[in-house]
Design a protein around this motif. Sequence first.
Motif, short mmCIF file in Angstrom:
data_model
loop_
_atom_site.label_atom_id
_atom_site.label_comp_id
_atom_site.label_asym_id
_atom_site.label_seq_id
_atom_site.Cartn_x
_atom_site.Cartn_y
_atom_site.Cartn_z
N ASN A 179 39.13 17.94 33.84
CA ASN A 179 38.49 19.08 33.19
C ASN A 179 37.37 19.66 34.04
OD1 ASN A 179 40.03 19.28 30.78
ND2 ASN A 179 38.98 17.50 29.96
N ILE A 180 36.72 18.82 34.83
CA ILE A 180 35.69 19.34 35.73
C ILE A 180 36.32 20.29 36.74
CG2 ILE A 180 34.09 18.73 37.60
CD1 ILE A 180 33.42 16.19 36.07
N LEU A 181 37.45 19.89 37.33
CA LEU A 181 38.14 20.75 38.30
C LEU A 181 38.72 22.00 37.62
CD1 LEU A 181 39.99 18.27 40.69
CD2 LEU A 181 37.70 19.24 40.86
N ASP A 182 39.16 21.86 36.37
CA ASP A 182 39.66 23.02 35.64
C ASP A 182 38.56 24.06 35.41
OD1 ASP A 182 42.28 22.26 35.45
OD2 ASP A 182 42.08 21.30 33.48
N GLY A 183 37.31 23.60 35.44
CA GLY A 183 36.19 24.50 35.21
C GLY A 183 35.67 25.16 36.48
N ILE A 184 36.31 24.92 37.61
CA ILE A 184 35.92 25.55 38.87
C ILE A 184 36.96 26.60 39.22
CG2 ILE A 184 35.36 25.21 41.31
CD1 ILE A 184 34.72 22.30 40.69
N HIS A 185 36.59 27.87 39.15
CA HIS A 185 37.51 28.98 39.40
C HIS A 185 37.28 29.50 40.83
CE1 HIS A 185 38.26 29.00 35.04
NE2 HIS A 185 36.95 28.81 34.93
N VAL A 186 38.28 29.32 41.68
CA VAL A 186 38.16 29.65 43.10
C VAL A 186 38.87 30.96 43.41
CG1 VAL A 186 38.55 28.85 45.46
CG2 VAL A 186 38.07 27.19 43.64
N PHE A 187 38.16 31.88 44.07
CA PHE A 187 38.75 33.14 44.51
C PHE A 187 38.66 33.20 46.04
CE2 PHE A 187 37.48 33.99 40.18
CZ PHE A 187 38.55 34.70 39.67
N ARG A 188 39.80 33.36 46.67
CA ARG A 188 39.85 33.45 48.13
C ARG A 188 39.89 34.91 48.53
NH1 ARG A 188 39.03 33.45 52.87
NH2 ARG A 188 40.29 32.44 54.49
N VAL A 189 38.88 35.35 49.26
CA VAL A 189 38.83 36.74 49.73
C VAL A 189 38.87 36.73 51.26
CG1 VAL A 189 37.58 37.54 47.70
CG2 VAL A 189 36.30 36.78 49.69
N HIS A 190 39.44 37.79 51.84
CA HIS A 190 39.67 37.81 53.29
C HIS A 190 38.88 38.88 54.02
CE1 HIS A 190 43.01 34.92 52.94
NE2 HIS A 190 43.30 35.56 51.82
N ASP A 191 38.25 39.79 53.30
CA ASP A 191 37.46 40.82 53.97
C ASP A 191 36.38 41.33 53.04
OD1 ASP A 191 38.74 42.66 52.22
OD2 ASP A 191 40.42 42.82 53.62
N GLU A 192 35.56 42.23 53.56
CA GLU A 192 34.41 42.71 52.80
C GLU A 192 34.82 43.47 51.55
OE1 GLU A 192 30.40 45.47 53.49
OE2 GLU A 192 31.87 45.20 55.09
N ALA A 193 35.88 44.28 51.67
CA ALA A 193 36.33 45.06 50.52
C ALA A 193 36.79 44.15 49.39
CB ALA A 193 37.46 45.99 50.95
N SER A 194 37.53 43.09 49.72
CA SER A 194 37.98 42.14 48.71
C SER A 194 36.79 41.45 48.05
CB SER A 194 38.92 41.10 49.34
OG SER A 194 40.05 41.70 49.90
N LEU A 195 35.79 41.11 48.85
CA LEU A 195 34.60 40.45 48.33
C LEU A 195 33.87 41.36 47.35
CD1 LEU A 195 32.49 38.18 48.30
CD2 LEU A 195 31.48 39.21 50.35
N VAL A 196 33.69 42.63 47.73
CA VAL A 196 33.00 43.59 46.86
C VAL A 196 33.79 43.80 45.57
CG1 VAL A 196 32.24 45.98 46.62
CG2 VAL A 196 31.81 44.73 48.76
N ALA A 197 35.11 43.92 45.69
CA ALA A 197 35.95 44.12 44.51
C ALA A 197 35.85 42.93 43.57
CB ALA A 197 37.41 44.34 44.93
N THR A 198 35.80 41.73 44.13
CA THR A 198 35.69 40.53 43.31
C THR A 198 34.36 40.49 42.58
OG1 THR A 198 37.08 39.28 44.87
CG2 THR A 198 35.72 38.01 43.36
N ILE A 199 33.27 40.73 43.29
CA ILE A 199 31.95 40.67 42.68
C ILE A 199 31.80 41.74 41.60
CG2 ILE A 199 29.49 40.97 43.12
CD1 ILE A 199 29.93 39.76 45.90
N GLN A 200 32.25 42.95 41.88
CA GLN A 200 32.09 44.05 40.93
C GLN A 200 32.96 43.87 39.68
OE1 GLN A 200 32.75 47.68 43.13
NE2 GLN A 200 30.64 47.73 43.87
N SER A 201 33.99 43.02 39.76
CA SER A 201 34.85 42.79 38.63
C SER A 201 34.35 41.68 37.72
CB SER A 201 36.27 42.45 39.10
OG SER A 201 36.82 43.50 39.84
#
Length: 206
Positions: A179-201
Amino acid sequence: ELGLGSDSVHIQEAAAIVREIESAVQLVTTSNIDRHSCNGVSNQKSNEIARPSTTRTAADILSSHLEFKRPIVSFCQSIDSLLGGGFAVSEVTELVGLPGVGKTQLCIQLCVDVALPKQFGGVCGEALYIDTEGSFVPERALDMADALVNHVTKSSQSSSNRSAGKPGRIIPERFNEENILDGIHVFRVHDEASLVATIQSLPGSG
């Protein structure tokens, strides 16, 4: 295709990132009942707590303020002491240093520690890890989760022994490695645009 500087991301990729984040947010929202059980609160009791009341006592207000300010402990005494008890919630803490000093390890450790039950000084929450360089190692997170569960178990047994056979602090049933691992949500981003889109969402980012 969207571009920021020399980096770019396809609209389809950005849309996929947004859908993935919305799915994770939905999972976190629907797991509120489980988090209540992590705190030892029944469904009926949690509904009662959620009902708005016309008045609040000063003690209630103080308790909620202290609860909100409870930090995430790293179990590194020097770091926690330096930060006044741990990493503050709802604030930005920047970690800097040369490669190999342990920044990534500390971030993974905090993702695990955020699941620490409240009765043991934790926040009983979940974490979101935005990985920009592919450095998140789930096996390492599992090792840390196993160590945390063992530490809490020994702490509970120790408190029971100190109270002359009386039950120690009860460990929530959901507090385990899976359950500890189930509570860690990992997002893999590859560039600045993906990072910004992830944060803004993310909820509350707007």
